[in-house]
Design an enzyme around this catalytic site. Sequence first.
Site, short mmCIF file in Angstrom:
data_model
loop_
_atom_site.label_atom_id
_atom_site.label_comp_id
_atom_site.label_asym_id
_atom_site.label_seq_id
_atom_site.Cartn_x
_atom_site.Cartn_y
_atom_site.Cartn_z
CG ASP A 147 -14.58 26.88 98.25
OD1 ASP A 147 -14.90 27.83 97.59
OD2 ASP A 147 -14.32 25.82 98.22
CG ASP A 152 -10.57 30.74 92.41
OD1 ASP A 152 -9.95 29.67 91.16
OD2 ASP A 152 -11.22 30.98 92.68
CD GLU A 184 -12.81 29.30 89.07
OE1 GLU A 184 -14.10 28.83 88.99
OE2 GLU A 184 -12.88 29.71 90.32
#
Length: 270
Positions: A69, A158, A160
């Site tokens: 990534d 994503d 987090e």
Amino acid sequence: MHVLRARSAATALTAATAALALAAGAATAAPTPPPPPGSAHMGMGVVEHDGQGGLPPGAPRAVQTEGVDVSSHQGNVNWAALWSSGVKWAYVKATEGTSYKNPYFAQQYNGSYNVGMIRGAYHFALPDNSSGATQANWFASNGGGWSRDGRTLPGALDIEWNPYGAQCYGKSPAQMVAWIRDFLNTYKARTGRDAVIYTATSWWKTCTGNYAGFASTSPLWVARYNTTVGELPAGWGTYTMWQYTSTGPIVGDHNRFNGALDRVRALANG
């Protein structure tokens, strides 16, 4: 003897004064400023919050497929070198919040595709910035779309640690779950696909209360830099992808897809 005592007392006083000055300096030191907007990327909080162990074995028991990534931190990526090293799939950061777009997105997204990789895009969520629906629309309109060409993976959320502030973005677990649901529902309405969820188990447990309700629809991409994948978030009996290091060759973030290349292609096809 009196001279020696005087010198010893003076030395002790000097040391005590230096210690007090050092302590005062530490107490008044400015806090580390947050990173600039748009600089967030997958896994930037993993080592700080979860630590880092060794690498997993080089020859996994089950067949797995290497991937990477990337974000603007990698700049222009040498995709040919990655392909030759055995990397067969990639995710590229497209957007963050509701205003940021990765300036290297075209080189990274198209470059990975052009060497033969199966690729997808990801969005770095900022739940304190705007609603999940707003960010899903921004993502889908700026690189996060999907087509059934056999080479495009569904978009990834994503979600987090907050690199700019409180780790849960000021939201309770119930509020965080509602935000994620809003994003996922909107993304599916826009693209026809369920988004992948990228997260770390410890963050998920803290900030969603270890919510299990997304496991039946969203593939799990888990972050853990250690020899094994470890505990998974509630609901998921297995992972689809595992980000296992941020210090891999050519680009730092390396991942394993839990299956052979045909399973990566199956995810792309939906």
